[in-house]
Write a protein that holds these residues in place. Structure first.
Motif, short mmCIF file in Angstrom:
data_model
loop_
_atom_site.label_atom_id
_atom_site.label_comp_id
_atom_site.label_asym_id
_atom_site.label_seq_id
_atom_site.Cartn_x
_atom_site.Cartn_y
_atom_site.Cartn_z
N THR A 53 0.85 -1.18 0.00
CA THR A 53 0.00 0.00 0.00
C THR A 53 0.89 1.23 0.00
O THR A 53 1.82 1.34 0.81
N VAL A 54 0.61 2.13 -0.91
CA VAL A 54 1.35 3.38 -1.03
C VAL A 54 0.43 4.50 -0.57
O VAL A 54 -0.70 4.61 -1.04
N THR A 55 0.90 5.32 0.35
CA THR A 55 0.14 6.47 0.81
C THR A 55 0.85 7.73 0.36
O THR A 55 2.06 7.86 0.53
N THR A 56 0.10 8.62 -0.23
CA THR A 56 0.67 9.86 -0.73
C THR A 56 -0.34 10.98 -0.55
O THR A 56 -1.37 10.80 0.09
N HIS A 57 -0.05 12.13 -1.08
CA HIS A 57 -0.95 13.28 -0.90
C HIS A 57 -1.29 13.91 -2.23
O HIS A 57 -0.58 13.74 -3.21
N GLU A 106 7.00 8.87 -8.50
CA GLU A 106 7.41 7.47 -8.57
C GLU A 106 7.47 6.89 -7.17
O GLU A 106 7.85 7.56 -6.22
N TYR A 107 7.07 5.63 -7.07
CA TYR A 107 7.11 4.93 -5.79
C TYR A 107 8.25 3.93 -5.87
O TYR A 107 8.16 2.92 -6.56
N VAL A 160 -6.18 -1.18 -6.01
CA VAL A 160 -7.37 -0.89 -5.21
C VAL A 160 -7.18 0.45 -4.50
O VAL A 160 -6.28 0.57 -3.66
N PRO A 161 -8.00 1.44 -4.83
CA PRO A 161 -7.91 2.70 -4.07
C PRO A 161 -8.51 2.48 -2.68
O PRO A 161 -9.51 1.79 -2.53
N VAL A 162 -7.86 3.04 -1.68
CA VAL A 162 -8.34 2.91 -0.31
C VAL A 162 -9.12 4.18 0.01
O VAL A 162 -8.56 5.28 0.00
N THR A 163 -10.39 4.03 0.28
CA THR A 163 -11.22 5.19 0.62
C THR A 163 -11.66 5.08 2.06
O THR A 163 -12.13 4.04 2.52
N THR A 164 -11.45 6.14 2.80
CA THR A 164 -11.83 6.16 4.21
C THR A 164 -12.45 7.52 4.53
O THR A 164 -12.25 8.49 3.80
N ASN A 165 -13.15 7.58 5.60
CA ASN A 165 -13.65 8.86 6.11
C ASN A 165 -12.54 9.46 6.95
O ASN A 165 -12.48 9.28 8.15
N SER A 166 -11.66 10.15 6.27
CA SER A 166 -10.49 10.68 6.94
C SER A 166 -10.60 12.20 7.05
O SER A 166 -11.07 12.87 6.15
N GLU A 167 -10.15 12.71 8.17
CA GLU A 167 -10.14 14.17 8.32
C GLU A 167 -9.07 14.79 7.45
O GLU A 167 -9.17 15.94 7.06
N SER A 195 -4.50 6.55 -0.22
CA SER A 195 -3.70 5.34 -0.32
C SER A 195 -4.17 4.52 -1.51
O SER A 195 -5.34 4.54 -1.87
N ILE A 196 -3.23 3.80 -2.08
CA ILE A 196 -3.52 2.88 -3.19
C ILE A 196 -2.86 1.55 -2.83
O ILE A 196 -1.68 1.51 -2.49
N THR A 197 -3.60 0.47 -2.92
CA THR A 197 -3.06 -0.86 -2.67
C THR A 197 -2.81 -1.56 -4.00
O THR A 197 -3.67 -1.58 -4.87
#
Length: 62
Positions: free
Chosen positions: A6-10, A24-25, A42-49, A55-57
């Motif tokens: 899983t890669v987390t970015t902004h 690039e990762y 798989v895009p990771v979707t959450t109720n995040s503040e 994140s992308i898995t």
């Protein structure tokens, strides 16, 4: 053999004039150079503040 990473970015919230940036990762690139193939993304979707983060898995297979 499978690997799941899983890669987390902004999103680009600093330079609002340049909406699309390329990134690039390095760990993902290492696996791809080692012969792994991307089987699923798989895009990771959450109720995040912190909505500027996402994140992308990647499911990889060799």
């Amino acid at each position: 053999m499978q690997k799941v990473i899983t890669v987390t970015t902004h999103t680009n919230i600093i330079d609002k004039d340049d909406k699309f940036t390329e990134k690039e990762y390095t760990k993902l690139n290492e696996y791809l150079e080692d012969g792994y193939e991307v089987k699923q993304v798989v895009p990771v979707t959450t109720n995040s503040e912190s909505s500027y983060m996402y994140s992308i898995t990647f499911v990889l297979e060799k």
